[in-house]
Design an enzyme around this catalytic site. Structure first.
Site, PDB file in Angstrom:
ATOM      1  N   GLN A   1       0.860  -1.159   0.000  1.00  0.00           N
ATOM      2  CA  GLN A   1       0.000   0.000   0.000  1.00  0.00           C
ATOM      3  C   GLN A   1       0.903   1.216   0.000  1.00  0.00           C
ATOM      4  O   GLN A   1       1.882   1.258   0.718  1.00  0.00           O
ATOM      5  CB  GLN A   1      -0.855  -0.011   1.269  1.00  0.00           C
ATOM      6  CG  GLN A   1      -1.886   1.075   1.269  1.00  0.00           C
ATOM      7  CD  GLN A   1      -2.987   0.764   2.258  1.00  0.00           C
ATOM      8  OE1 GLN A   1      -2.833  -0.112   3.109  1.00  0.00           O
ATOM      9  NE2 GLN A   1      -4.083   1.470   2.162  1.00  0.00           N
ATOM     10  N   GLY A   2       0.595   2.151  -0.842  1.00  0.00           N
ATOM     11  CA  GLY A   2       1.428   3.342  -0.899  1.00  0.00           C
ATOM     12  C   GLY A   2       0.568   4.551  -1.129  1.00  0.00           C
ATOM     13  O   GLY A   2      -0.665   4.461  -1.132  1.00  0.00           O
TER      14      GLY A   2
ATOM     15  N   PHE B   1      -0.071   6.051  -3.695  1.00  0.00           N
ATOM     16  CA  PHE B   1      -0.844   6.045  -4.928  1.00  0.00           C
ATOM     17  C   PHE B   1      -2.002   5.059  -4.898  1.00  0.00           C
ATOM     18  O   PHE B   1      -2.814   5.032  -5.784  1.00  0.00           O
ATOM     19  CB  PHE B   1       0.066   5.711  -6.103  1.00  0.00           C
ATOM     20  CG  PHE B   1       1.154   6.712  -6.309  1.00  0.00           C
ATOM     21  CD1 PHE B   1       0.842   8.016  -6.657  1.00  0.00           C
ATOM     22  CD2 PHE B   1       2.475   6.368  -6.136  1.00  0.00           C
ATOM     23  CE1 PHE B   1       1.838   8.953  -6.836  1.00  0.00           C
ATOM     24  CE2 PHE B   1       3.478   7.311  -6.318  1.00  0.00           C
ATOM     25  CZ  PHE B   1       3.168   8.604  -6.664  1.00  0.00           C
TER      26      PHE B   1
ATOM     27  N   ASP C   1      10.425   9.553  -6.094  1.00  0.00           N
ATOM     28  CA  ASP C   1      10.102   8.824  -4.865  1.00  0.00           C
ATOM     29  C   ASP C   1      10.969   7.575  -4.751  1.00  0.00           C
ATOM     30  O   ASP C   1      10.487   6.496  -4.444  1.00  0.00           O
ATOM     31  CB  ASP C   1       8.609   8.474  -4.818  1.00  0.00           C
ATOM     32  CG  ASP C   1       8.155   8.073  -3.414  1.00  0.00           C
ATOM     33  OD1 ASP C   1       8.911   8.347  -2.448  1.00  0.00           O
ATOM     34  OD2 ASP C   1       7.074   7.486  -3.282  1.00  0.00           O
TER      35      ASP C   1
END
Ligand SMILES: *[C@@H]1O[C@H](CO)[C@@H](O)[C@H](O)[C@H]1NC(C)=O
Ligand SMILES: *[C@@H]1O[C@H](CO)[C@@H](O)[C@H](O)[C@H]1NC(C)=O
Ligand SMILES: *[C@@H]1O[C@H](CO)[C@@H](O)[C@H](O)[C@H]1NC(C)=O
Ligand SMILES: *[C@@H]1O[C@H](CO)[C@@H](O)[C@H](O)[C@H]1NC(C)=O
Ligand SMILES: *[C@@H]1O[C@H](CO)[C@@H](O)[C@H](O)[C@H]1NC(C)=O
Ligand SMILES: *[C@@H]1O[C@H](CO)[C@@H](O)[C@H](O)[C@H]1NC(C)=O
Ligand SMILES: *[C@@H]1O[C@H](CO)[C@@H](O)[C@H](O)[C@H]1NC(C)=O
Ligand SMILES: *[C@@H]1O[C@H](CO)[C@@H](O)[C@H](O)[C@H]1NC(C)=O
Length: 824
Positions: A523-524, A526, A639
């Site tokens: 999970q990030g 985005f 990132d």
């Protein structure tokens, strides 16, 4: 039949037995208990009856032996034994069972009809039973079914009946077809027949004589559920499937519980109907009928035309994309048989042609099945063969198939009998080879948008990608969904062809078990990342969070650009999906998780000895160099962090999430962005504070990553435990004091080369210098790491953020996407 002359003495004996009465409750025939006109055998539950009948409207003297619905007031015959040879009541016909387990219909003149049960061994107690399914079976005393009427259909298919469409070599069951009656009261075989296509067992055809009249869509592997509303509160669901059982293939349908009596019948006038008995009106309700529209008829729209069932007010013929009517005059007057021709000749193999994606289609006839291919291989198969004009793919595993479940179809020559369903579940995706830039197709549509992107890859091949979104079609009826037509190029990368597919949302949903939480692997900022399996390939699906999205066209064009970036140190983007609010990216799945999850996990850390770490560092550097320079597009990652470095089975690093900044549409020309993406701690100070980014801000992040790999200390480690205001401050001071050796991760002390470690720390410190101009470009970083340069400049003071600065904190809350949870 030809057995009439075979008058045996047994017949004479049996004529006497005819007189024995048959009990009304009997559902079976046994030895010595024949059936005569006037009597019936009724299945146990009273659903079906077997007996002699005269069709209404026909001469009552001619009798047929048949099975009909016992409870239906209107005589509805579902099976007939002697449809070609009626018997006269006056000749005293009977049906009886022999001691060789055969049913015989005979009269005073001889045998009219018989089952040919092979087992010649006589038995004292065979029986013929009429089941509640409408199946008449001959059973041996031990229960083995020796013969069944379901294997010999006439014009009707009942639920649970198997209509064989591909002969099994072992079972030897013959191909079966429904054959229509000749007329409303003439059960003798008519000209229409319905059954599996002998050329391919993937579709079913309705013939008029030997000419196809209507063709079903090729099987997609799913059970087709059709739901019919029978009243405001009830409905009937019919599930139709092609089943591949061992080596035999058949079609079969089942009904939902409590459904009305339902049958599929080939009418004498050449239509296939699904009929259900409406008890309240005492009539058969026709729930479905094929062909329904004129353009449903086989090949009605001519070569390369298609029947657009979504057209309003009525389905009509259209030309496939890239084609125009062969004769405009004829076409305008509603004569479509000449079909369509290409507006522009195909450019030749591999160079000028692209594949147009048509969704929700009934695939054309005349395909060849290429065995054992994945979607990618199927695309390649078609792309590299100049005579291939289209392809389509399905994985039949999700249905009822065994054996080779891949369904790669390719077409050569004209495309006939194509259709467009709109939203029907039987719809397929057709990839249609189309010539070069098709300006006309895009220009004609009023609300269209055209996106054309040209770029050159690292290889020698020039790659042109196009993505054209044609007008949005409004679907007929209630389903006013937006449908997109997309076009993209197949492009060459050295020897292997690359196909970038748009994948349907429902396919991805299925691949990830409906985006099940159990499939979440990361999970990030985005969105969530799911693991799934698509067409046999393990994939990682990034479902972009809805709030942070831009328009479809920008999204897709960026995604296609990004997908063309190929480097062994970049995660491969395999496909995307943009339907409605949903935007998804499909990546190759990498089994060894991220560098973050390996480096900072006590149980996995041992996978990373110094040699592996050093090779990871160099791999990341090469990937970054490719993004910055060699991709000719200058992608700033923005990132880069341990969580975005994924490891393949051989622990090769692959940079993930590159191009996310582009996909999210920050203005690339203006290097000063309003919205700062990235991860606190890896961000160069000038980027975090002023929003100024460049390749140098990625190099800063690389430096931080390098320090983590050498020290095994997370950049987010609390400054308190280290005794310095930040990790970078700590590194800098240790270095200045000549205590660099103390920085090295104790795990690798035994295996490492101190020269390489010191070199890495030196390079890292150069990368994180405060002034971006002082930081070396990626090319220098790589040559330093690979050649072990001894002439590196001394690093100046690193730049870093101290979190207590209130302005930064403020910005962190509003603008930063803090992605501490690891991707994948
Ligand atoms: C045939 O003849 C028998 C006796 O003559 C009669 O009972 C029966 O109803 C007839 N069957 C039919 C279908 O006409
Ligand atoms: C079977 O029927 C035939 C002729 O009707 C007879 O000759 C034979 O003996 C019978 N066999 C048995 C096992 O009943
Ligand atoms: C049952 O009987 C049939 C012949 O009547 C024979 O071919 C078959 O092998 C038997 N099956 C079993 C399980 O005994
Ligand atoms: C079936 O074929 C016959 C003979 O070719 C033709 O007369 C008839 O119109 C056809 N019927 C349909 C429904 O196409
Ligand atoms: C069944 O019959 C009833 C009564 O005639 C009628 O109202 C209803 O519409 C029929 N249903 C169907 C599906 O034909
Ligand atoms: C498909 O491929 C598998 C493995 O490569 C092979 O075992 C199988 O025989 C192939 N099947 C066909 C139909 O070619
Ligand atoms: C190309 O496709 C045609 C038609 O499907 C086929 O006959 C031919 O064998 C294919 N050629 C190659 C090299 O696969
Ligand atoms: C088809 O899908 C099933 C399950 O989704 C998968 O196990 C299988 O490997 C796939 N086959 C191919 C050839 O894509």
């Amino acid at each position: 039949m030809d057995c009439r002359s075979a008058l045996g003495s047994s017949i004479t004996v049996l004529l006497i037995l005819v007189l024995l009465p048959l009990r009304a409750s009997d559902d079976r025939l046994t030895l010595g208990k024949p059936l005569s006109p006037g009597a019936t055998i009724v299945s146990h539950g009273g659903v079906f009856a077997l007996g002699f009948f005269a069709p209404s409207g026909a001469a009552p003297a001619n009798l047929y032996l048949g099975i009909w619905y016992n409870s239906v007031t209107e005589l509805t015959v579902v099976w007939i034994a002697n449809r070609e040879a009626p018997v006269a009541n006056s000749t005293a016909p009977t049906l009886y069972l022999t001691n060789t387990s055969n049913l015989v219909l005979g009269d005073v003149k001889g045998r009219v009809w018989t089952t040919y049960v092979a087992s010649a061994s006589s038995s004292s107690s065979p029986e013929a039973v009429l089941l509640d399914t409408g199946n008449l079976v001959i059973r041996s005393p031990n229960g083995t079914i020796l013969w069944e009427s379901f294997d010999h259909p006439t014009d009707t298919m009942l639920p649970d009946m198997k209509m064989v469409i591909k002969q099994g070599s072992r079972s030897g069951s013959p191909m079966e077809r429904l054959v229509s009656w000749k007329g409303p009261s003439d059960p003798s075989p008519g000209t229409f027949s319905y059954g599996g296509d002998p050329a391919t067992s993937l579709q079913v055809i309705l013939w008029n004589g030997t000419r196809p009249l209507y063709r079903s869509a090729p099987w997609t592997g799913y059970r087709v559920k059709s739901e019919y509303q029978t009243s405001s509160t009830s409905s009937i669901s019919i599930y139709l499937a092609i089943v591949n059982d061992e080596d035999e293939r058949y079609i079969s349908f089942t009904l939902s519980d409590g459904a009305w009596l339902t049958r599929l019948v080939l009418t004498y006038s050449g239509g296939i109907q699904i009929q259900s008995w409406n008890a309240s009106s005492s009539a058969w309700a026709v729930l479905g009928q094929w062909p329904l529209y004129r353009c449903d008829y086989y090949g009605y729209c001519g070569p390369n035309g298609y029947c657009d069932e979504t057209a309003t007010p009525l389905p009509t013929c259209m030309c496939l994309n890239g084609f125009e009517p062969a004769s405009k005059d004829e076409w305008q007057t509603g004569r479509f048989s000449e079909g369509c021709r290409r507006k522009e000749a195909l450019g030749g193999c591999g160079t000028g042609d692209g594949f147009f994606i048509l969704q929700g289609m009934k695939l054309p006839d005349g395909f060849a099945l290429v065995a054992n291919k994945t979607l990618m291989e199927c695309a390649t198969e078609c792309a590299r063969n100049c005579s291939c004009v289209a392809y389509a793919y399905a994985n039949l595993t999700s249905g009822t198939f065994r054996g080779d479940t891949t369904r790669c179809l390719v077409w050569a020559g004209q495309l006939v009998d194509t259709g467009k369903f709109g939203s029907s579940p039987a719809g397929d995706t057709l990839y249609l080879r189309t010539a070069g830039l098709d300006d006309d197709a895009a220009g004609k549509k009023t609300k269209s948008n055209t996106v054309r992107i040209a770029l050159t890859t690292a290889g020698s091949n020039v790659v042109i990608i196009m993505c054209i979104f044609l007008a949005f079609f409004k679907l007929r009826g209630k389903n006013k969904k937006l449908e997109k037509y997309k076009k993209l190029k197949v492009s060459s990368y050295g020897s292997s062809d690359l196909e970038f597919p748009f994948v349907r949302f429902e396919e991805i949903s299925m691949a990830t078990e409906n985006f099940s939480e159990t499939c979440v692997i990361g999970q990030g900022g985005f969105g969530k990342v799911y693991k799934g399996t698509l067409h046999g390939q393990q994939i990682a699906v990034k479902r972009l969070s809805r709030d942070s999205q831009q328009g479809t066209i920008e999204f897709t064009s960026e995604v296609i650009l990004i997908a063309k970036l190929q480097h062994r140190n970049l995660v491969r983007l395999l496909g995307c999906c943009d339907e409605g609010d949903e935007k998804l990216l499909i990546y190759e799945y990498l089994p060894n998780m991220s560098l973050y999850a390996t480096l900072f996990d006590e149980s996995r850390k041992m996978l990373l000895d110094w040699a592996t770490r050093f090779s990871i560092i160099k791999g990341v550097a090469r990937g970054l160099l490719y993004l910055h320079r060699d991709s000719r597009m200058t992608i700033i990652h923005r990132d880069l962090k341990a969580g975005n470095i994924l490891l393949d089975a051989e622990m090769n690093p692959k940079i993930a999430d590159f191009g996310m900044a582009r996909i999210f549409g920050n203005n690339q020309e203006n290097a000063n962005t309003q919205r700062v993406v990235g991860t606190y701690g890896y961000m160069a100070p000038e980027y975090a504070m002023e929003g100024v980014f460049s390749a140098k801000s990625d190099i800063y992040s690389f430096g931080v990553l390098l320090l983590e790999v050498v020290t095994g200390i997370k950049r987010s480690s609390s400054s308190h435990t280290l005794g310095y205001s930040s990790l970078i401050d700590y590194f800098w001071n240790m270095w200045k004091e000549g205590k660099a050796k103390d920085l090295v991760d104790s795990f690798i002390m035994d295996t490492c080369s101190l020269d390489e470690v010191f070199l890495s720390i030196h390079v890292a410190l150069l990368c994180i210098q405060e002034n971006p101009d002082d930081r070396p470009p990626m090319s220098s970083v790589i040559s330093a790491l690979e050649k072990g340069s001894t002439t590196l400049p001394a690093p100046s003071r690193p730049g870093y953020l101290v979190r207590r600065i209130p302005e930064v904190e403020q910005m962190t809350v509003n603008a930063l996407t803090l992605t501490d949870i690891d991707g994948r």
